[in-house]
Structures are given as C-alpha cells and as structure tokens.
Scaffold this motif. Structure first.
Motif, PDB file in Angstrom:
ATOM      1  N   ARG A 110     -25.897   9.465  37.212  1.00 39.42           N
ATOM      2  CA  ARG A 110     -27.080   8.856  37.804  1.00 39.42           C
ATOM      3  C   ARG A 110     -27.072   8.916  39.333  1.00 39.42           C
TER       4      ARG A 110
ATOM      5  N   ASP B 122     -29.093  11.643  41.909  1.00 43.95           N
ATOM      6  CA  ASP B 122     -30.423  11.531  42.502  1.00 43.95           C
ATOM      7  C   ASP B 122     -30.399  11.186  43.994  1.00 43.95           C
ATOM      8  N   ASP B 123     -29.269  10.772  44.514  1.00 39.11           N
ATOM      9  CA  ASP B 123     -29.196  10.309  45.894  1.00 39.11           C
ATOM     10  C   ASP B 123     -29.415  11.476  46.862  1.00 39.11           C
ATOM     11  N   PRO B 124     -30.471  11.434  47.696  1.00 37.74           N
ATOM     12  CA  PRO B 124     -30.743  12.562  48.595  1.00 37.74           C
ATOM     13  C   PRO B 124     -29.679  12.779  49.667  1.00 37.74           C
TER      14      PRO B 124
ATOM     15  N   TRP C  89     -30.278  20.064  42.131  1.00 36.20           N
ATOM     16  CA  TRP C  89     -30.818  18.806  42.653  1.00 36.20           C
ATOM     17  C   TRP C  89     -32.307  18.927  42.912  1.00 36.20           C
TER      18      TRP C  89
ATOM     19  N   LYS D  71     -34.279  19.245  39.546  1.00 35.82           N
ATOM     20  CA  LYS D  71     -34.340  17.984  38.820  1.00 35.82           C
ATOM     21  C   LYS D  71     -35.360  17.039  39.442  1.00 35.82           C
ATOM     22  N   ASN D  72     -35.378  16.950  40.762  1.00 32.17           N
ATOM     23  CA  ASN D  72     -36.313  16.049  41.425  1.00 32.17           C
ATOM     24  C   ASN D  72     -37.747  16.563  41.356  1.00 32.17           C
TER      25      ASN D  72
ATOM     26  N   ARG E 119     -38.989  15.628  37.921  1.00 27.22           N
ATOM     27  CA  ARG E 119     -39.306  14.204  37.865  1.00 27.22           C
ATOM     28  C   ARG E 119     -40.642  13.909  38.563  1.00 27.22           C
ATOM     29  N   HIS E 120     -40.861  14.575  39.704  1.00 26.64           N
ATOM     30  CA  HIS E 120     -42.105  14.363  40.441  1.00 26.64           C
ATOM     31  C   HIS E 120     -43.315  14.829  39.623  1.00 26.64           C
TER      32      HIS E 120
END
Length: 350
Positions: A315, A318-320, A334, A337-338, A341-342
């Motif tokens: 988890r 997700d940290d940018p 990364w 995945k983001n 999600r967007h």
C-alpha cells in the motif's frame, strides 16, 4: 618488569529498563542487571506513569540495593514505549545502549557476550541481538529459541557471514573475558526484513541509534521494530545464536496474549494491524535520511531498501515521494497504477 599500563578502556553500557504496570516483574529485571558479569554499566529505570504501584516498588528496591549505578526516572504521563526509549536514551551518554523490558530477564553473560561480539575485528555494526528462552510468568521454560530470529538454522539464508571466535575482543580483553562456541553471524545493511529477537535481546551503538530516536515517529509501541530496522541501515547487525535472556509470555504482552503453541510467537490482531503504520514510519525515516544512507552505503542503497520495503508493504507504493528513487521499471509501474486509479475515479464520477 613488564609494563602494567592500561592500553585501552572498555566501554560503558547504558541500560534502560522500560516499565509500565509491571510491578510483579520489574524487580527480576533489575536484579538481572546487577548480576551481569560485565559490570561497566549504568542503569536507568523509566516508569511510564504506572498505576499499579510500580514506581514506589522500584524506589524502595533501589533504596534497599543502594547501588549508585541504578536510577529511577518517572514520567508524569503515559507516553508509550517510544517515549520511554527517548527519555532513557537522553539521560545517558554511554557508547552502547541496551533496552530491557521490565517483564524480561537477562542471563548473567548478556552484556559480556554482546560487548565481545560488538568489538570484533571484522564487522563493526549498529546493533546486536541474541537469542532468548521463552518462559511463562513464573519463568518456566516454554521454548529454547525465538524462531523469527535469523540465526543459522539451515542453508536457507546464505547472506549471513560467520564471525569467528578469534576475531572477538573477548578473547584478548580481561575486562570482558568471554568466549563462546555459539555462532555469531553478521548481516549487512543490504539484508532486509526482521532479523532479530525482541527488544530485550538488543544492544545498540549510541551513534547508530541517535538519529533514529531523534526522528518524530508517532507509533507508541513496537519500538524495537522501528529502532532495529532503522539503525540496521547504518552498519548492519550481529546475531548471537546463544540464548542470553528470558522473554516472558505472561498473557498481557502488548504484542501477544495467547498461549505459546510452538513455532512463531502468535501476534495479536491489533499488533498485526499496526504493521502498515510501522512500515509507513520506516518509509518516512528512509526518505528523510536518503542522502546520508546513500553516502554511508553507496549510491543506489536507498533505492534497494525501498524496493524491498514496497514489496512488503504494497500500500505504500502509492506515495509520490518514492518516485525519484524507483528504478525505471518500477517508476513506470507507479505512473501506470496511478493513471488507472485516476481513470477509474473519473469513470465512477461519470
């Protein structure tokens, strides 16, 4: 006549006994420090605002013992294990520091064995950890080892490096006078994951622990995970296969409250649930200290640490903040995945 000049002095160890509502056990912990064969120590008992009479019990015990190396520090309000660690650490300046939970016990050679190992001629390290016997509230032995400790058990972990007896200062320093046939294994900073036995098995170098305890961790408990994991990143660890302490399972431990069934000590659901928070705190520490850690261990070290850490705590991916440290492959993962999600968020809003 042969010279009697002392060529070097052996270091003092700061012992910190952390206590919260352990009146029934804290006396055993204090007496086990007094019984150490290595006597160059100073001990502070930090009472974390106990409500069971622990404070007065310790005060009376210290008056009876009358040893100036023992001191009591009473916190005005409960702050958890991390607060007691910080207060006890700040109260001393010894080059080595050991934490002893008030419900645990050291065997007499604990400090001698750890100092002999630390002062070896091959691998100076940030911390050491020795194996423990598992006992119940009455010190009846339940098990002969802490299974999660990565001592030599098979050929499964070839990354450990044996430290031979002839390289340890205990072989040449009369002030320690300690030798053992039990294996001692070095694990460098690039070995990841939990390696050690719990808090009361560990001895740290002050220089490795200082930046760790100065960091603004928020977790009140499981401080051994934070301190060991982060201190290890500086210079690695030594694991002493010898059982040098008693880890008491009395039904009211913060991490476990079930009967010992063999194998791994079963953790409570609340303790297991806290691991993601601990993982996030380690991530904060690594990112804040990235430049220092890379300078110590070589460029790319932090990237390796994060790659392992993200595999364990998915988890946190997700940290940018982690993006600059990712490999090109993981950086693409990364962004992808983001982006997915967007798009899902937009589709849901539509």
């Amino acid at each position: 006549m042969p010279s009697t000049t002392v060529l070097f002095e052996l270091p003092r160890v700061g012992v910190i006994i952390t206590c919260h509502n352990y009146r029934a056990y804290v006396g055993d912990a204090i007496r086990s420090v007094l019984a150490q064969t290595y006597q160059k120590w100073d001990c502070i008992i930090v009472d974390d605002a106990s409500t069971d009479g622990s404070t007065e019990h310790v005060r009376q015990l210290l008056e009876t013992i009358g040893d100036p190396r023992l001191r009591l520090l009473v916190r005005p309000q409960n702050g958890g294990q991390i607060a007691t660690f910080r207060d006890g650490f700040a109260a001393g300046d010894q080059p080595f520091v050991a934490f002893l939970d008030a419900d645990d016990v050291w065997l007499p050679n604990f400090l001698a064995a750890h100092l002999s190992a630390h002062l070896n001629t091959i691998h100076p390290v940030s911390l050491s950890s020795s194996d423990v016997l598992l006992v119940d509230r009455d010190r009846v032995v339940l098990g002969g080892t802490y299974v999660m400790m990565r001592k030599p058990r098979s050929e499964m972990d070839p990354r450990g490096v044996a430290v031979p007896p002839t390289s340890r200062l205990g072989e040449i320093a009369a002030g320690i006078d300690y030798s053992t046939e039990h294996a001692i294994t070095y694990f460098g900073p690039r070995t990841y994951g939990w390696l050690w036995a719990p808090t009361s098995s560990m001895v740290f170098r002050r220089g490795a622990l200082e930046p760790v305890l100065a960091f603004p961790f928020q977790s009140r408990m499981s401080t051994d995970y934070l301190t060991a994991t982060c201190a290890h990143l500086a210079a690695g660890s030594l694991l002493l296969s010898e059982c040098l302490g008693l880890y008491r399972l009395h039904g009211a431990n913060a991490s476990t409250n079930g009967a010992y069934a063999g194998g791994h000590v079963q953790q409570t659901p609340a303790h297991n649930a806290s691991h993601i928070k601990l993982g996030a705190e380690v991530l904060d520490y690594v990112l804040a200290d990235a430049e220092r850690l890379d300078s110590i261990n070589g460029k790319g070290f932090v990237s390796e640490v994060l790659a392992h850490h993200l595999r364990r705590f998915g988890r946190l991916f997700d940290d940018p903040r982690i993006v600059p440290f990712l490999s090109p492959k993981n950086r693409w993962r990364w962004w992808r995945k983001n982006a997915v999600r967007h798009l899902r968020r937009l589709f849901g809003q539509a």
